[in-house]
Scaffold this motif. Structure first.
Motif, PDB file in Angstrom:
ATOM      1  N   ILE A 247       0.645  -1.319  -0.140  1.00  0.00           N
ATOM      2  CA  ILE A 247      -0.035  -0.039   0.163  1.00  0.00           C
ATOM      3  C   ILE A 247       0.904   1.191  -0.166  1.00  0.00           C
ATOM      4  O   ILE A 247       0.492   2.273  -0.732  1.00  0.00           O
ATOM      5  CB  ILE A 247      -1.006  -0.107   1.254  1.00  0.00           C
ATOM      6  N   ALA A 248       2.071   1.165   0.680  1.00  0.00           N
ATOM      7  CA  ALA A 248       2.785   2.429   0.616  1.00  0.00           C
ATOM      8  C   ALA A 248       3.444   2.509  -0.627  1.00  0.00           C
ATOM      9  O   ALA A 248       3.676   3.661  -0.948  1.00  0.00           O
ATOM     10  CB  ALA A 248       4.111   2.283   1.718  1.00  0.00           C
ATOM     11  N   GLU A 249       3.856   1.551  -1.466  1.00  0.00           N
ATOM     12  CA  GLU A 249       4.658   1.663  -2.783  1.00  0.00           C
ATOM     13  C   GLU A 249       3.713   1.594  -4.071  1.00  0.00           C
ATOM     14  O   GLU A 249       4.180   1.691  -5.057  1.00  0.00           O
ATOM     15  CB  GLU A 249       5.696   0.326  -2.536  1.00  0.00           C
ATOM     16  N   GLU A 250       2.658   1.147  -3.649  1.00  0.00           N
ATOM     17  CA  GLU A 250       1.650   1.290  -4.959  1.00  0.00           C
ATOM     18  C   GLU A 250       2.144   0.248  -5.757  1.00  0.00           C
ATOM     19  O   GLU A 250       1.909   0.504  -7.157  1.00  0.00           O
ATOM     20  CB  GLU A 250       1.221   2.560  -5.109  1.00  0.00           C
ATOM     21  N   GLY A 251       2.637  -1.177  -5.407  1.00  0.00           N
ATOM     22  CA  GLY A 251       3.256  -1.933  -6.427  1.00  0.00           C
ATOM     23  C   GLY A 251       3.929  -2.900  -5.615  1.00  0.00           C
ATOM     24  O   GLY A 251       3.881  -2.907  -4.459  1.00  0.00           O
ATOM     25  N   VAL A 252       4.339  -4.099  -6.383  1.00  0.00           N
ATOM     26  CA  VAL A 252       4.740  -5.263  -5.801  1.00  0.00           C
ATOM     27  C   VAL A 252       6.195  -5.693  -6.368  1.00  0.00           C
ATOM     28  O   VAL A 252       6.603  -6.597  -6.160  1.00  0.00           O
ATOM     29  CB  VAL A 252       3.798  -6.521  -6.070  1.00  0.00           C
ATOM     30  N   ALA A 253       6.763  -4.876  -7.111  1.00  0.00           N
ATOM     31  CA  ALA A 253       8.058  -5.139  -7.747  1.00  0.00           C
ATOM     32  C   ALA A 253       9.172  -5.118  -6.901  1.00  0.00           C
ATOM     33  O   ALA A 253       9.814  -6.408  -6.848  1.00  0.00           O
ATOM     34  CB  ALA A 253       8.342  -3.892  -8.556  1.00  0.00           C
ATOM     35  N   SER A 254       9.122  -4.481  -5.632  1.00  0.00           N
ATOM     36  CA  SER A 254      10.223  -4.841  -4.526  1.00  0.00           C
ATOM     37  C   SER A 254       9.974  -6.034  -3.691  1.00  0.00           C
ATOM     38  O   SER A 254      10.803  -6.315  -2.780  1.00  0.00           O
ATOM     39  CB  SER A 254      10.457  -3.508  -3.867  1.00  0.00           C
ATOM     40  N   ILE A 255       8.521  -6.297  -3.658  1.00  0.00           N
ATOM     41  CA  ILE A 255       7.949  -7.412  -2.899  1.00  0.00           C
ATOM     42  C   ILE A 255       8.365  -8.902  -3.289  1.00  0.00           C
ATOM     43  O   ILE A 255       8.796  -9.517  -2.641  1.00  0.00           O
ATOM     44  CB  ILE A 255       6.541  -7.271  -2.620  1.00  0.00           C
ATOM     45  N   GLU A 256       8.178  -8.995  -4.685  1.00  0.00           N
ATOM     46  CA  GLU A 256       8.563 -10.277  -5.373  1.00  0.00           C
ATOM     47  C   GLU A 256       9.622 -11.025  -4.789  1.00  0.00           C
ATOM     48  O   GLU A 256       9.554 -12.299  -4.634  1.00  0.00           O
ATOM     49  CB  GLU A 256       8.310 -10.195  -6.842  1.00  0.00           C
TER      50      GLU A 256
END
Length: 285
Positions: A247-256
């Motif tokens: 929710i903070a980054e508005e994306g999942v690229a760094s999470i994957e």
């Protein structure tokens, strides 16, 4: 086999918490030979508090999925049996039907409250709880390992009361005694084990006294250690972290890179077996 792990094994055995089929499968993959179907963890995963808000029927449904997914022996946290002797023996009969290997019943009053919440933990009458244990034993005989969980130390009743209750519960048919404590050290647990002298195998849950080395339990002749809620707590922390990042980054690229791949999930749940079965049964020619 659970009976061998708890009652016959000369070495210390370990049961890992599972609250659903996935956590059970992960524990099995890690190498655990038996599981603890935790009342706290199952209630939490269903969105309930550990205060008998989840029903016994919801509990046995979850246990069935854990058993099916792992084929490991499962000791079920049955709270106090969800009522009197009749409720307790009904629970035990249903757990046997769903494939559980054992049930632990605690000498609390219905509805129970989690042992680590507050200071109001009334204990059941010794004779009444012994009747619950006898009813379960008469119902499932040797099909389920029956563990009697003593809350006397949690409730502040002292060591003498814990030992009196242990003797009564052993006489009522308990296969093992689970002695519970919320102290930050294992002193009263080890004192109980020393006084009890293994009249029945001793099971412990070191949630609060986790700094005690496992060698102390081996030296004390304790049978089984239950890691009672750690998968649920680990999952909660991980999901909270990932949700916050997304929710903070508005994306999942760094999470994957930090989470399980879909391929790992597919492998854990044996999608390859389904593919082989399709080849065999859908196109046998």
């Amino acid at each position: 086999m659970l009976r061998a792990q708890i009652c016959s094994n000369r070495d210390l055995s370990f049961l890992m918490e599972a609250h659903d089929a996935l956590s059970g499968a992960i524990a099995k993959r890690a190498g655990f030979k038996g599981l603890w179907a935790s009342g706290l963890a199952i209630a939490s995963s269903l969105g309930y508090r550990d205060a008998n808000e989840a029903s016994w029927s919801q509990l046995v449904d979850v246990v069935e999925r854990i058993v099916d997914s792992t084929e490991l022996p499962v000791l079920v946290d049955g709270d106090g049996g969800f009522g009197n002797f009749n409720n307790a023996r009904l629970l035990a009969r249903k757990l046997r039907q769903r494939g559980a290997a054992g049930v632990a019943l605690e000498d609390s009053c219905f509805p129970k409250m989690n042992s680590f919440i507050g200071d109001r933990h009334p204990l059941a009458d010794i004779d009444e709880f012994s009747g619950r244990l006898r009813a379960v034993k008469d119902t499932v005989a040797e099909d389920l390992v029956l563990v009697a969980r003593i809350e006397a130390l949690i409730a502040g009743h002292g060591m003498d009361e814990a030992l009196v209750r242990a003797s009564a519960y052993a006489a009522a048919g308990a296969d093992a005694i689970l002695i519970h404590s919320r102290k930050s050290t294992a002193d009263e647990i080890l004192s109980f084990a020393s006084s009890w002298q293994n009249h029945r195998p001793v099971v412990i849950v070191p949630t609060k006294y986790y700094r005690t080395p496992v060698s102390s339990y081996r030296d004390a002749g304790i049978s089984t250690v239950i890691w009672a809620n750690h998968s649920m707590r680990a999952a909660t922390a991980a999901m909270r972290h990932v949700c916050g990042r997304i929710i903070a980054e508005e994306g999942v690229a760094s999470i994957e890179p930090a989470i399980a791949t879909l391929e790992e999930i597919f492998e854990l749940l044996r999608y390859d077996e389904l593919a082989r079965a399709e080849e065999r049964y859908l196109d046998p020619g």
